[in-house]
Design a protein around this motif. Structure first.
Motif, PDB file in Angstrom:
ATOM      1  N   VAL A   1      98.548  41.848   2.423  1.00 42.21           N
ATOM      2  CA  VAL A   1      97.323  42.643   2.454  1.00 42.21           C
ATOM      3  C   VAL A   1      97.626  44.098   2.069  1.00 42.21           C
ATOM      4  O   VAL A   1      98.664  44.659   2.436  1.00 42.21           O
ATOM      5  CB  VAL A   1      96.671  42.570   3.856  1.00 42.21           C
ATOM      6  N   THR A   2      96.738  44.701   1.291  1.00 47.00           N
ATOM      7  CA  THR A   2      96.930  46.102   0.919  1.00 47.00           C
ATOM      8  C   THR A   2      96.344  47.006   1.995  1.00 47.00           C
ATOM      9  O   THR A   2      95.529  46.575   2.813  1.00 47.00           O
ATOM     10  CB  THR A   2      96.238  46.408  -0.416  1.00 47.00           C
ATOM     11  N   ALA A   3      96.744  48.271   1.960  1.00 53.90           N
ATOM     12  CA  ALA A   3      96.196  49.228   2.919  1.00 53.90           C
ATOM     13  C   ALA A   3      94.686  49.347   2.746  1.00 53.90           C
ATOM     14  O   ALA A   3      93.943  49.429   3.744  1.00 53.90           O
ATOM     15  CB  ALA A   3      96.870  50.589   2.741  1.00 53.90           C
ATOM     16  N   GLU A   4      94.222  49.324   1.506  1.00 55.08           N
ATOM     17  CA  GLU A   4      92.779  49.421   1.249  1.00 55.08           C
ATOM     18  C   GLU A   4      92.037  48.222   1.823  1.00 55.08           C
ATOM     19  O   GLU A   4      90.981  48.372   2.459  1.00 55.08           O
ATOM     20  CB  GLU A   4      92.528  49.519  -0.260  1.00 55.08           C
ATOM     21  N   GLU A   5      92.589  47.016   1.627  1.00 55.17           N
ATOM     22  CA  GLU A   5      91.948  45.818   2.170  1.00 55.17           C
ATOM     23  C   GLU A   5      91.955  45.843   3.692  1.00 55.17           C
ATOM     24  O   GLU A   5      90.950  45.496   4.344  1.00 55.17           O
ATOM     25  CB  GLU A   5      92.678  44.568   1.674  1.00 55.17           C
ATOM     26  N   ALA A   6      93.090  46.238   4.270  1.00 49.13           N
ATOM     27  CA  ALA A   6      93.177  46.293   5.727  1.00 49.13           C
ATOM     28  C   ALA A   6      92.158  47.261   6.303  1.00 49.13           C
ATOM     29  O   ALA A   6      91.475  46.955   7.291  1.00 49.13           O
ATOM     30  CB  ALA A   6      94.590  46.683   6.149  1.00 49.13           C
ATOM     31  N   ARG A   7      92.039  48.426   5.691  1.00 44.64           N
ATOM     32  CA  ARG A   7      91.068  49.412   6.190  1.00 44.64           C
ATOM     33  C   ARG A   7      89.642  48.903   6.051  1.00 44.64           C
ATOM     34  O   ARG A   7      88.795  49.118   6.935  1.00 44.64           O
ATOM     35  CB  ARG A   7      91.244  50.739   5.459  1.00 44.64           C
ATOM     36  N   ALA A   8      89.353  48.211   4.946  1.00 53.44           N
ATOM     37  CA  ALA A   8      88.009  47.661   4.746  1.00 53.44           C
ATOM     38  C   ALA A   8      87.683  46.645   5.834  1.00 53.44           C
ATOM     39  O   ALA A   8      86.584  46.642   6.403  1.00 53.44           O
ATOM     40  CB  ALA A   8      87.897  47.023   3.363  1.00 53.44           C
ATOM     41  N   GLY A   9      88.623  45.758   6.126  1.00 51.00           N
ATOM     42  CA  GLY A   9      88.396  44.766   7.168  1.00 51.00           C
ATOM     43  C   GLY A   9      88.242  45.388   8.538  1.00 51.00           C
ATOM     44  O   GLY A   9      87.398  44.959   9.343  1.00 51.00           O
ATOM     45  N   LEU A  10      89.031  46.397   8.813  1.00 50.37           N
ATOM     46  CA  LEU A  10      88.957  47.064  10.106  1.00 50.37           C
ATOM     47  C   LEU A  10      87.638  47.806  10.285  1.00 50.37           C
ATOM     48  O   LEU A  10      87.105  47.884  11.397  1.00 50.37           O
ATOM     49  CB  LEU A  10      90.151  48.006  10.272  1.00 50.37           C
ATOM     50  N   ARG A  11      87.085  48.318   9.194  1.00 48.98           N
ATOM     51  CA  ARG A  11      85.759  48.976   9.283  1.00 48.98           C
ATOM     52  C   ARG A  11      84.683  47.956   9.658  1.00 48.98           C
ATOM     53  O   ARG A  11      83.790  48.242  10.467  1.00 48.98           O
ATOM     54  CB  ARG A  11      85.424  49.668   7.961  1.00 48.98           C
ATOM     55  N   ILE A  12      84.750  46.761   9.055  1.00 48.10           N
ATOM     56  CA  ILE A  12      83.781  45.711   9.390  1.00 48.10           C
ATOM     57  C   ILE A  12      83.918  45.326  10.862  1.00 48.10           C
ATOM     58  O   ILE A  12      82.924  45.175  11.586  1.00 48.10           O
ATOM     59  CB  ILE A  12      83.990  44.483   8.481  1.00 48.10           C
ATOM     60  N   LEU A  13      85.154  45.174  11.301  1.00 44.08           N
ATOM     61  CA  LEU A  13      85.412  44.807  12.686  1.00 44.08           C
ATOM     62  C   LEU A  13      84.923  45.888  13.644  1.00 44.08           C
ATOM     63  O   LEU A  13      84.308  45.598  14.682  1.00 44.08           O
ATOM     64  CB  LEU A  13      86.905  44.557  12.864  1.00 44.08           C
ATOM     65  N   ASP A  14      85.170  47.125  13.288  1.00 45.10           N
ATOM     66  CA  ASP A  14      84.738  48.259  14.100  1.00 45.10           C
ATOM     67  C   ASP A  14      83.227  48.224  14.326  1.00 45.10           C
ATOM     68  O   ASP A  14      82.727  48.388  15.450  1.00 45.10           O
ATOM     69  CB  ASP A  14      85.149  49.560  13.391  1.00 45.10           C
ATOM     70  N   GLU A  15      82.487  47.954  13.270  1.00 41.38           N
ATOM     71  CA  GLU A  15      81.034  47.890  13.370  1.00 41.38           C
ATOM     72  C   GLU A  15      80.599  46.699  14.219  1.00 41.38           C
ATOM     73  O   GLU A  15      79.689  46.815  15.057  1.00 41.38           O
ATOM     74  CB  GLU A  15      80.423  47.779  11.965  1.00 41.38           C
ATOM     75  N   ALA A  16      81.227  45.560  14.033  1.00 45.89           N
ATOM     76  CA  ALA A  16      80.851  44.352  14.784  1.00 45.89           C
ATOM     77  C   ALA A  16      81.090  44.520  16.284  1.00 45.89           C
ATOM     78  O   ALA A  16      80.360  43.948  17.097  1.00 45.89           O
ATOM     79  CB  ALA A  16      81.647  43.155  14.269  1.00 45.89           C
ATOM     80  N   LEU A  17      82.065  45.314  16.660  1.00 45.21           N
ATOM     81  CA  LEU A  17      82.381  45.486  18.073  1.00 45.21           C
ATOM     82  C   LEU A  17      81.291  46.230  18.834  1.00 45.21           C
ATOM     83  O   LEU A  17      81.271  46.217  20.081  1.00 45.21           O
ATOM     84  CB  LEU A  17      83.724  46.197  18.238  1.00 45.21           C
ATOM     85  N   ASN A  18      80.371  46.836  18.118  1.00 43.78           N
ATOM     86  CA  ASN A  18      79.218  47.430  18.812  1.00 43.78           C
ATOM     87  C   ASN A  18      78.429  46.356  19.551  1.00 43.78           C
ATOM     88  O   ASN A  18      77.832  46.615  20.603  1.00 43.78           O
ATOM     89  CB  ASN A  18      78.321  48.160  17.816  1.00 43.78           C
ATOM     90  N   LEU A  19      78.387  45.149  19.009  1.00 43.07           N
ATOM     91  CA  LEU A  19      77.701  44.051  19.676  1.00 43.07           C
ATOM     92  C   LEU A  19      78.441  43.624  20.944  1.00 43.07           C
ATOM     93  O   LEU A  19      77.814  43.292  21.957  1.00 43.07           O
ATOM     94  CB  LEU A  19      77.553  42.869  18.719  1.00 43.07           C
ATOM     95  N   ALA A  20      79.774  43.642  20.878  1.00 46.21           N
ATOM     96  CA  ALA A  20      80.545  43.332  22.081  1.00 46.21           C
ATOM     97  C   ALA A  20      80.296  44.383  23.149  1.00 46.21           C
ATOM     98  O   ALA A  20      80.163  44.050  24.343  1.00 46.21           O
ATOM     99  CB  ALA A  20      82.032  43.246  21.731  1.00 46.21           C
ATOM    100  N   ASP A  21      80.212  45.644  22.752  1.00 47.00           N
ATOM    101  CA  ASP A  21      79.975  46.725  23.706  1.00 47.00           C
ATOM    102  C   ASP A  21      78.677  46.520  24.475  1.00 47.00           C
ATOM    103  O   ASP A  21      78.572  46.879  25.660  1.00 47.00           O
ATOM    104  CB  ASP A  21      79.918  48.076  22.991  1.00 47.00           C
ATOM    105  N   ALA A  22      77.679  45.939  23.816  1.00 45.74           N
ATOM    106  CA  ALA A  22      76.378  45.747  24.465  1.00 45.74           C
ATOM    107  C   ALA A  22      76.444  44.778  25.627  1.00 45.74           C
ATOM    108  O   ALA A  22      75.534  44.721  26.459  1.00 45.74           O
ATOM    109  CB  ALA A  22      75.373  45.246  23.428  1.00 45.74           C
ATOM    110  N   HIS A  23      77.537  44.000  25.725  1.00 45.72           N
ATOM    111  CA  HIS A  23      77.684  43.020  26.809  1.00 45.72           C
ATOM    112  C   HIS A  23      78.603  43.522  27.925  1.00 45.72           C
ATOM    113  O   HIS A  23      78.975  42.746  28.792  1.00 45.72           O
ATOM    114  CB  HIS A  23      78.226  41.715  26.248  1.00 45.72           C
ATOM    115  N   THR A  24      78.972  44.785  27.876  1.00 40.87           N
ATOM    116  CA  THR A  24      79.904  45.300  28.876  1.00 40.87           C
ATOM    117  C   THR A  24      79.161  46.002  30.002  1.00 40.87           C
ATOM    118  O   THR A  24      78.004  46.403  29.866  1.00 40.87           O
ATOM    119  CB  THR A  24      80.893  46.293  28.241  1.00 40.87           C
ATOM    120  N   ALA A  25      79.868  46.154  31.105  1.00 38.80           N
ATOM    121  CA  ALA A  25      79.285  46.806  32.285  1.00 38.80           C
ATOM    122  C   ALA A  25      79.248  48.323  32.085  1.00 38.80           C
ATOM    123  O   ALA A  25      80.091  48.884  31.412  1.00 38.80           O
ATOM    124  CB  ALA A  25      80.099  46.467  33.503  1.00 38.80           C
TER     125      ALA A  25
END
Length: 460
Positions: free
Chosen positions: A436-460
């Motif tokens: 994986v390239t640094a550019e690809e890794a960063r792109a994937g991590l940005r998607i993951l970062d955004e998706a984790l907002n949904l996980a946050d909504a289920h936290t105390a």
């Protein structure tokens, strides 16, 4: 939809994918699944760090499928090697010498630690574990095998009984001489440890107690993943694997390192056990089981690397085991090409660098932003995000061995954003190809970062 690699006809590929999906649902019996509740994703193409689904959507593969496509999808050197081997010699019985197998064995033996210079080839990791345990039992004349909880060793009968997670439960009859013990995992410590040093010391004390109470004269082997993979990418604390090695030597027990998932570049080294080296030197197991990344899964292949002492046991005594496809020429040719590509293209260096400079720092930043992240941990391109409902209690976002609406929503958001994640229970694993390239890794991590907002909504 996005264009397919090599200019392939997208519309035709999607149509072919639809037919494949219909046939799959009519005839294919899937692993680890309730068949009536499946709607599996179709893959119509793959290249590098990407796959294309049945609708033609391109997804960044942060799963490496089952954490095995270490050189990425469709690496041209490996594809060419398989084609060349097929043209020359598709298959031959394992009792005969073939050049691809001989060269694959040499390349593997050159990279394994210590004196692990003989290689017994299998079809994959599970039967590699089965044969490693058989060798240990025959070598020692003892039967019991110790394996840690929160570990996974494969789906065959003995391997699944060695497994220390819920996948074992339906097949566990308590008849295989397997004894489980707790290994180190500071974030969810069963030893009430507060530091890595305490966790290491107490885990080794626990293992010594188990050995003594079970009877050293009955124990053939200790089997453990150098870095537990599917169970959570739990990096052993400094000194732990060296301590296990010392206990094995003290009590005459064979140490079997399971490197099926962690080996061949995944941890940023040829083998994950290299991270366990101390001032006294490397940690060398008696047997080392490999598969997956040895040829990126292009053709099924696994094996056992064997140390001198156990190899000598079978110098004048026949080893009672074998497989029709042991050292299959197509798989062996893929091994040779994979290892050569890793060397020539510095793929393992890339994995180590991406982990240290991109994934690790990015995940640390995510933990600061997302209250659903309890811990991040990993090395190379082998990372886990531990998702929790409550940081204070560390209650997981999904039950052990199960799922939850929070995890389902988060994973769906990843896929909608163009990311294919690896998920187990309350964890998302960040395990892209070693290429994986640094550019690809960063792109994937940005998607993951955004998706984790949904996980946050289920936290105390």
């Amino acid at each position: 939809m996005t264009a397919l690699p090599g200019g392939a006809d997208l519309e035709a590929a999607v149509a072919a994918g639809a037919r494949a999906h219909a046939l799959d649902r009519a005839h294919v019996f899937h692993s680890w699944s309730a068949q009536a509740h499946l709607d599996p994703m179709t893959v119509i193409a793959a290249a590098g760090s990407y796959v294309w689904d049945g609708e033609g959507n391109r997804l960044l593969d942060f799963s490496s499928q089952l954490v095995n496509t270490n050189v990425g999808h469709q690496h041209p050197k490996v594809v060419a090697a398989i084609a060349d081997q097929a043209a020359a010699l598709c298959t031959i019985a394992p009792q005969h010498v073939n050049a691809a197998r001989s060269e694959a064995a040499r390349l593997i033996a050159e990279r394994t630690p210590g004196d692990l210079d003989k290689v017994f080839f299998t079809n994959g990791g599970a039967d590699g574990i089965e044969h490693a345990v058989r060798m240990a039992r025959l070598h020692t004349g003892k039967h019991k095998v110790l394996a840690r909880y929160r570990g996974y060793h494969g789906g065959t009968d003995l391997a699944i009984n060695l497994t220390g997670d819920p996948r074992r439960f339906p097949s566990d009859r308590g008849a295989h001489g397997v004894v489980h013990f707790n290994g180190p995992f500071l974030y969810r410590s069963v030893f009430r440890a507060e530091t890595e040093r305490q966790e290491c010391e107490r885990a080794l004390e626990e293992l010594r107690r188990v050995i003594e109470l079970e009877g050293p004269s009955t124990i053939a082997a200790i089997v453990l993943e150098s870095i537990p993979g599917t169970a959570g990418i739990m990096i052993p604390p400094p000194g732990y694997l060296a301590g296990v090695r010392e206990l094995c030597t003290e009590f005459g027990i064979v140490m079997i390192a399971d490197e099926v998932m962690a080996g061949f570049g995944r941890a940023g080294t040829w083998f994950a056990i290299e991270h366990a080296a101390t001032a006294a030197g490397p940690v060398v197991p008696d047997l080392l089981v490999f598969a997956k990344g040895v040829n990126s899964g292009y053709v099924p292949m696994g094996g056992v690397a064997i140390g001198d002492e156990i190899a000598a046991t079978f110098a004048d005594r026949a080893y009672p085991g074998g497989l029709t496809y042991s050292g299959h020429p197509l798989a062996a040719a893929a091994v040779v090409a994979t290892i050569e590509a890793m060397e020539e293209e510095k793929i393992i260096d890339n994995a180590a660098r991406i982990g240290a400079e991109v994934i690790g720092p990015a995940l640390a930043g995510m933990r600061a932003r997302h209250r659903s992240i309890g811990e991040t941990r990993g090395t190379g391109v082998f990372w886990a995000i531990e998702l929790v409902e409550d940081r204070a209690t560390r209650a997981p976002l999904a039950p052990y061995g199960g799922s939850s609406p929070a995890m389902v929503e988060t994973v769906a958001a990843c896929k909608k954003g163009g990311l294919l994640p690896f998920v187990n229970g309350n964890r998302i694993h960040v395990v892209p190809p070693c290429t994986v390239t640094a550019e690809e890794a960063r792109a994937g991590l940005r998607i993951l970062d955004e998706a984790l907002n949904l996980a946050d909504a289920h936290t105390a």
